[in-house]
Scaffold this motif. Structure first.
Motif, PDB file in Angstrom:
ATOM      1  N   ALA A  84       0.858  -1.184   0.000  1.00  0.00           N
ATOM      2  CA  ALA A  84       0.000   0.000   0.000  1.00  0.00           C
ATOM      3  C   ALA A  84       0.892   1.231   0.000  1.00  0.00           C
ATOM      4  CB  ALA A  84      -0.921   0.010   1.215  1.00  0.00           C
ATOM      5  N   VAL A  85       0.565   2.193  -0.848  1.00  0.00           N
ATOM      6  CA  VAL A  85       1.334   3.431  -0.954  1.00  0.00           C
ATOM      7  C   VAL A  85       0.461   4.591  -0.497  1.00  0.00           C
ATOM      8  CG1 VAL A  85       2.501   5.030  -2.523  1.00  0.00           C
ATOM      9  CG2 VAL A  85       2.742   2.557  -2.851  1.00  0.00           C
ATOM     10  N   GLU A 113      12.703   8.905  -8.323  1.00  0.00           N
ATOM     11  CA  GLU A 113      13.351   7.841  -7.560  1.00  0.00           C
ATOM     12  C   GLU A 113      12.348   7.084  -6.695  1.00  0.00           C
ATOM     13  OE1 GLU A 113      16.497   6.584  -7.683  1.00  0.00           O
ATOM     14  OE2 GLU A 113      16.548   7.826  -9.484  1.00  0.00           O
ATOM     15  N   ALA A 114      11.354   7.810  -6.192  1.00  0.00           N
ATOM     16  CA  ALA A 114      10.318   7.149  -5.400  1.00  0.00           C
ATOM     17  C   ALA A 114       9.524   6.184  -6.269  1.00  0.00           C
ATOM     18  CB  ALA A 114       9.395   8.188  -4.773  1.00  0.00           C
ATOM     19  N   ILE A 115       9.189   6.605  -7.474  1.00  0.00           N
ATOM     20  CA  ILE A 115       8.459   5.731  -8.402  1.00  0.00           C
ATOM     21  C   ILE A 115       9.282   4.485  -8.711  1.00  0.00           C
ATOM     22  CG2 ILE A 115       7.533   5.548 -10.751  1.00  0.00           C
ATOM     23  CD1 ILE A 115       6.917   8.569 -10.560  1.00  0.00           C
ATOM     24  N   ILE A 169      10.010  -2.580  -5.238  1.00  0.00           N
ATOM     25  CA  ILE A 169       9.370  -3.275  -4.118  1.00  0.00           C
ATOM     26  C   ILE A 169       8.296  -4.234  -4.607  1.00  0.00           C
ATOM     27  CG2 ILE A 169       7.861  -2.933  -2.100  1.00  0.00           C
ATOM     28  CD1 ILE A 169       9.342  -0.245  -1.667  1.00  0.00           C
ATOM     29  N   THR A 170       7.595  -3.839  -5.645  1.00  0.00           N
ATOM     30  CA  THR A 170       6.434  -4.599  -6.116  1.00  0.00           C
ATOM     31  C   THR A 170       6.747  -5.481  -7.318  1.00  0.00           C
ATOM     32  OG1 THR A 170       5.742  -2.755  -7.537  1.00  0.00           O
ATOM     33  CG2 THR A 170       4.859  -2.812  -5.284  1.00  0.00           C
ATOM     34  N   ARG A 176      -0.415  12.044 -10.939  1.00  0.00           N
ATOM     35  CA  ARG A 176       0.403  11.387 -11.983  1.00  0.00           C
ATOM     36  C   ARG A 176       1.220  10.260 -11.372  1.00  0.00           C
ATOM     37  NH1 ARG A 176       1.192  16.735 -13.948  1.00  0.00           N
ATOM     38  NH2 ARG A 176       3.198  16.858 -12.848  1.00  0.00           N
ATOM     39  N   MET A 177       1.813  10.502 -10.205  1.00  0.00           N
ATOM     40  CA  MET A 177       2.582   9.465  -9.533  1.00  0.00           C
ATOM     41  C   MET A 177       1.695   8.290  -9.162  1.00  0.00           C
ATOM     42  SD  MET A 177       4.701   9.598  -5.918  1.00  0.00           S
ATOM     43  CE  MET A 177       6.105  10.449  -6.613  1.00  0.00           C
TER      44      MET A 177
END
Length: 347
Positions: A175-176, A227-229, A235-236, A255-256
């Motif tokens: 979950a994000v 970088e977060a994307i 991770i997934t 958008r993210m």
């Protein structure tokens, strides 16, 4: 009594002297212990006139309210003066199909507009709040109204947003949470309390809020950007997250959210940033469900209070006396409140 009121569209609120309400049949007067300052209040203050469905100012702000029963109107039972209570904030007609199912947030007649939201009812940024029906009061037990007030919106909204997607959050799921302010921090705790999600990821532009998110239970805390994307994709296994909750709702966060959601997942827009989610055949991913939940039900608020009483969720709160409500909203506007600002009229 003193009340913090919006006196005109696109005008700064003012602290004004108003009469103490007298409860009529079925009504309850609540002595306000805490009234949360919410980003939706900022949207109301800054909105051009008039907002659809809103009554004209002046009206008292404050839709996250808790306090103590002060006086009961004729015919009210189940409470006595001094009882600590939290006020369910989405006031419906009580008779439509959704209201009868406890979902007054989706009232088919009134739209679920409660106190301080311009729906004809004054809010709780005052010494006293008039509640139209006892069914909107939930006992707090040992919880302090000054701490608990944000549970009526920040807690309830987060709870409802997570609960609708629990069937996706089995072991191994991700979950994000985009936006790690007060709403996001509560969402992280609720994810931990309710779901079997293996990984909870917090994303924000503020490093301080990300540190708080880690303390609240986030496994990863990422500065917003490419970088977060990339990290969420790692991770997934490049599939994206089962659940993405955008607690901000501006163009970059939406958008993210579309980039890190997965096929058959849920993308839930909670924040009131006002941006639109670009949708085409490939984005969001195929059969990814997009929803914009609004608050939660009366029953769900009871469940939120139970979680708080069990110590499973806790709101990070900064208190302000009523005469400093302006300062609370300015700090909120500037992104300098780490959790939730609560105005305490009885301080």
């Amino acid at each position: 009594m003193q009340a913090y009121q919006l006196v005109g569209w696109q005008q700064p609120p003012e602290l004004r002297e108003v009469p103490v309400p007298d409860p009529g049949p079925g009504q309850v007067l609540v002595k306000v212990g805490g009234a949360g300052a919410c980003h939706s209040d900022l949207h109301i203050m800054e909105a051009p006139a008039p907002l659809p469905g809103f009554t004209s100012p002046p009206f008292t702000l404050g839709h996250e309210n808790a306090g103590w029963v002060e006086r009961l109107g004729p015919g009210v039972t189940g409470f006595v003066p001094g009882d600590p209570v939290i006020v369910y904030g989405s006031w419906g007609c009580g008779v439509c199909a959704n209201c009868r199912e406890s979902r007054e947030n989706y009232c088919q007649t009134l739209g679920g507009q409660g106190p301080g939201l311009g729906g004809g009812h004054d809010g709780g940024m005052a010494e006293y709040l008039l509640v139209p029906a006892a069914r909107y009061l939930i006992p707090l037990g040992t919880l302090d109204p000054r701490q608990a007030a944000p549970l009526s919106d920040a807690g309830l909204t987060s709870y409802h947003a997570v609960k609708r997607s629990l069937h996706l959050l089995g072991p191994g799921s991700t979950a994000v949470v985009i936006g790690a302010g007060g709403l996001g921090q509560m969402t992280i705790q609720i994810l931990r309390a309710l779901s079997a999600a293996t990984t909870v990821v917090a994303v924000d532009t503020d490093a301080g809020k990300l540190e708080t998110a880690k303390r609240m239970g986030a496994d990863e805390a990422l500065l917003s950007g490419d970088e977060a994307i990339k990290r969420i994709k790692e991770i997934t296994g490049q599939q994206g997250a089962q659940l993405v909750l955008d607690m901000v709702g501006v163009a970059p966060t939406l958008r993210m959210a579309a980039q890190v959601a997965r096929m058959l997942g849920h993308l839930t827009i909670v924040g009131l940033g006002g941006a639109a989610l670009p949708v085409n055949f490939s984005s969001p991913p195929h059969e990814c469900s997009v929803a914009s939940p609004y608050w939660g039900s009366l029953t769900e608020l009871t469940e939120v209070i139970t979680l708080a009483q069990q110590g499973k969720i806790k709101m990070l709160v900064e208190h302000f006396p009523l005469e400093r409500a302006d300062a609370a909203y300015q700090l909120l506007h500037d992104g300098k409140i780490q959790g939730r600002a609560v105005v305490t009229p009885q301080a």
